[in-house]
Each structure stands twice: as C-alpha cells, then as structure tokens.
Design an enzyme around this catalytic site. Structure first.
Site, mmCIF file in Angstrom:
data_model
loop_
_atom_site.group_PDB
_atom_site.id
_atom_site.type_symbol
_atom_site.label_atom_id
_atom_site.label_comp_id
_atom_site.label_asym_id
_atom_site.label_seq_id
_atom_site.Cartn_x
_atom_site.Cartn_y
_atom_site.Cartn_z
ATOM 1 N N CYS A 421 9.507 4.459 3.853
ATOM 2 C CA CYS A 421 8.545 3.815 4.747
ATOM 3 C C CYS A 421 7.152 4.247 4.317
ATOM 4 C CB CYS A 421 8.814 4.153 6.215
ATOM 5 S SG CYS A 421 8.551 5.883 6.638
ATOM 6 N N ASP A 422 6.140 3.875 5.067
ATOM 7 C CA ASP A 422 4.767 4.166 4.675
ATOM 8 C C ASP A 422 4.520 5.655 4.478
ATOM 9 O OD1 ASP A 422 3.558 1.764 4.287
ATOM 10 O OD2 ASP A 422 3.001 1.484 6.374
#
Length: 508
Positions: A421-422
């Site tokens: 994810c980010d």
C-alpha cells in the site's frame, strides 16, 4: 483479480498526485514515532502543559535532596527539548528518509547535510517543507553525479571515490540550501501560514472539507495531509502548543458516521460489511476501508463533507487541537495527542462530525433503498465501487480487496507474498495478517507473507496483493510478479483463491 502482465504506464494528473503524495508519506510515516515523542514532551512540559515548565526540575530537586542528601542542579529548562527537536531533529529525519528513498543510505546522509543548510538559513522557521525538498533533491543530484563512473572505478578505490563525491555534493548542496533555498522556503511557509491563519480568523477553514473529503476517497489525501497540514500544523504547535490542522484530514468521525448510517439504512453486502469496517476505521485508523461505500453511492460525499466541516468548525470555535499528528487516524491516536485544555473541543469535533455525517447520509440511503434492494441488494454496484476504488488508488489494495471476485492463475511458483500500500502500514498490515492466518489454518508451510510500501517493491515478490487503484503502480515496481487486486481486506473471497492457488502448487 489480475495476473502478471507488462507494467503499464499510468497517466493523468490524479495518478501523478497520488505518486507525489505517496512519496511525501514515505518521508513522514517512518518518523511518526519521533513526532509522537515530541508531542508528549510538548504536552507535558510547555508552560501550559500538564506538568508545566518547572515540574521536572522541582521533582529532581526533591529527589536529589531526599535520596542523595542534597546537592544542586542547574536551572535547565526541560522545554529546551521542544525547540531543538522540531527545528532540527524532525526536519533532519525527514530529509534523511527522503534522501534514502532516492539513493540509499548515502543519499540520506547528503540529504540531511543539505537540509541543515536550509534549516539554519531559514532563521528559526520550522523547515519541514525545505527538508522535504533538500533531502530527496540532493540525493538525486548525487545519483546523477556518480552515474558516469559507476562500475568503472578500480578495485580498492571505491570507498575513497564514493566518500569524496558524496562529501563534495553535500558541501555544495548545503551552501545552495543556505543561500538560495532557505529564503524561498521561508517565504513560501509564511505565505501558506498566512493563508491558513486568514482562514482560521475568518472561520472559513471548515470549507477545506469540500476539497479534503473527496480527495481522500480518490487517495489524494497523502499529498494534502503530509504535504500541507502536517508541516504547517507542527509549526503552529511549536508556537502555540496545539493545531487544529492535524484533525482536518485525520478526524475519524466522518468515516464512523458514514459506516454507521450504512449499517442501519444500507442493504446487501455494504450493510453486512459496514460494522466491521467501522471498527477498523475508527479504532484502527484505516480510513480507506470506507472509500468503496462512497464510490458505490457518490452522493454520500455530501454527508462526509458536512461532517468534516462540522468537526473543523467545532475545533475553530473551541480553539482546540492536537499537539502532533494523529497517525494513523485512529481515535486512540487522536486521544493520545490532544493538547492540554482541548479535550472538550476535540472530542466534540469527533462526535459531532460522526453525528452530522450519519444524519445527512440517512435520507440519501433511504431515498435509494428500494432501488438498491431491487438491484440484488446493491451488491453489483458495491462490487463495481470496490473495483473503482482500487482504480482510483492506482494499485491493488489489501484493505479493499476482500470484497471482489475473480480467479487468479499462478504463472510462477509462489513462496513470497507481499501486501503493498502507500505507506506499507495500516491496510497492508491488516491484509497480510488475514492471509497469513488463512495460510496457517490451511496447513501450508514455507510461505512468507509480509507488508510493505509500494515504493519499496524490488521485484523479488512472487505475488503482490494491492488495491485495484494501486495495481498499475505496483506492476511498474514489480512487473514480473503475479498481481492480485482486492477491494476490502476483511472478508475477500480472493484470499481463499490465493490459498487454493498455493495449495495446488504444493500438491504438484
């Protein structure tokens, strides 16, 4: 669910902003512990803090007299830690992290040296924005400078050349930062701070929710939160002991109100999964879990904007705020960072934001309830919204991917599974834990399941699981991996498909 394919080049302003926000988040999130430590010191020992400026000194004097039989200590001001940490330590950590992201440890070192130039040159201004620029930029310059002789240095001279090239780059970058970048960044910071101050004075800051809430759903929140609110909020906190800017994006109230409204008035899969999502969002601080619900019914954004604006207005009226960023945006993180004297305002901002969002979303859900029930409980729209959420994020998501369907086909032997994810925390950690438990219950051994940031993907993962909006970016970082897109990390059938895919390869 998607399988291996050549990395696609994503375009558009949204994707570029996402990538920029991810990079900013990558500099801030690994250093959140330092922000929390600074927040504790600030909350306790400033003049209006819980202990006060003289608390530690008087306690030490009492202990010194009672236990050691007397003696003296200096009149050291314990709050002397507050200024240096925010002025020097935090910006240097950010610059080092940003430089390391670009060019490894040596990039972090030259980035920190350059950042020190902009810190000193700004004459006391908190140089978070300057550090975010100086750190990565100097590391990139070092990378460019060293490129012509990479692999051409005679054995035994590599360390000498590397150290001197890095030293000269750091030297010139620090001078440039001191004389040129520092005045520019000081001017920019004053402009931004003045604009925020004007919005606060005119009580127009709640209008920021019109931009922030839709931006969150499109995964553009990192650029706003870590690029604007965190630097400005930290500087405000250093001056006044608190800032409401920390709660504009991180307030968990609007998300809770939305999910509670769906729990009561929603239909189908959305209603069934909303209670669990509310727990994860409110207590765990993973806000992206509610994004698919909004994309399935975009009019719910009205409720989120109303709730977010209510929360901001409450903090404006009560002049309340946090001492440091609440990351992740969990109610526990918010409670931990409340500034002394701000408890009533902050708690009301969360409660009222949730209540207003709930009330505004209620008629929206009721107006479309009959239509949603006719459309197989709205499940088709919800599934499509999950896919759209992942598309908006630009990659697959372990948080959202458990709601969709599809079948994956293994094109390589799977031993190393990565949830990306980010920031490499929060949602990806949750998804990795869920899949790890499923693999363990299936009796499969020798499979590694980890979570990390997309920026850290190095192509060694056999299987990468991301949100649909982030899949293309994950593919560009790890093109030879199998890529799986998910919509929700709680109960996705795709996890079972991954387990079956791994089981099948073990039986061959």
């Amino acid at each position: 669910m998607t399988t291996t394919s050549p990395a696609a080049t994503t375009g558009g302003a949204r994707v570029r902003v996402q990538r920029f926000g991810t990079f900013l988040s990558g500099m801030i999130m690994p250093n959140i512990a330092a922000f929390i430590a600074w927040g504790i010191i600030t909350a306790l020992f400033i003049d209006k803090g819980w202990v006060g400026n003289d608390g530690p000194i008087e306690a030490w004097r009492w202990a010194d007299s009672a236990i050691l039989g007397g003696g003296t200590i200096g009149d050291t001001d314990y709050t002397g830690l507050v200024g240096p940490i925010i002025s020097y330590l935090l910006p240097l950590l950010i610059a080092f992290t940003g430089g390391k992201m670009v060019h490894g440890h040596r990039g972090g070192v030259v980035g920190a040296v350059a950042a020190f130039g902009v810190i000193i040159g700004a004459e006391g201004t908190v140089m978070f924005l300057g550090a975010m620029i100086a750190g990565p930029l100097t590391a990139l310059i070092l990378k460019w400078v060293e490129k012509p002789w990479q692999g051409r240095i005679k054995p035994g001279f590599e360390m000498l050349v590397d150290n001197f090239s890095a030293g000269f780059v750091a030297f010139f970058a620090s001078l440039a930062a001191f004389f040129w970048l520092a005045p520019i960044m000081k001017w920019v910071t004053e402009i931004l701070g003045g604009a925020v101050g004007w919005l606060v004075d005119t009580q127009l800051l709640p209008l920021a929710s019109i931009i922030v809430e839709p931006a969150k759903v499109l995964f553009l929140n990192n650029a706003i939160n870590h690029g604007v609110f965190t630097p400005l909020g930290t500087e405000q906190s250093a001056q006044t002991g608190k800032s409401l800017l920390f709660l504009i994006e991180a307030n968990p109230g609007p998300g809770l109100g939305l999910l509670m409204a769906i729990t009561v008035f929603g239909v189908g899969a959305a209603r069934a999964t909303a209670p669990g999502a509310a727990v994860i969002q409110f207590l765990g601080g993973i806000h992206e879990v509610y994004f698919p619900y909004v994309l399935a019914k975009p009019t719910l954004l009205i409720g989120l904007i109303a709730g977010g604006a209510t929360g901001v207005l409450t903090n404006v009226v009560f002049q309340s705020g946090l001492v440091a960023p609440a990351a992740p945006g969990s109610i526990f993180a918010v409670l931990f960072q409340i500034a002394p004297g701000s408890h009533l305002g902050v708690l009301l901002s969360v409660v009222l934001a949730a209540a207003v969002t709930f009330v505004v979303c209620m008629p929206i859900l009721l107006a479309s309830r009959k239509r949603d029930l006719a459309a197989e409980g709205g499940d088709a729209a919800f599934a499509a919204a999950i896919a759209q959420t992942e598309a908006n994020k630009g990659k697959k998501s372990s948080v959202l991917g458990t709601l969709g369907g599809g079948t994956a086909v293994a094109t390589r032997r799977i031993q190393n599974i990565v949830f990306a994810c980010d920031a490499g925390m929060g949602s990806s950690a949750m998804g990795a834990s869920v899949l790890r438990n499923k693999i363990k219950k299936a009796g499969i051994e020798g499979i590694t399941v980890v979570n990390q940031a997309i920026a850290n993907l190095d192509g060694t993962a056999d299987l990468v699981i991301t949100q649909q909006q982030l899949t293309d970016r994950a593919k560009s970082k790890s093109p030879d991996s199998i890529h799986v897109s998910v919509d929700n990390f709680m109960n996705s059938p795709k996890y079972d498909e991954v387990v079956e895919m791994v089981r099948d390869q073990e039986e061959k």
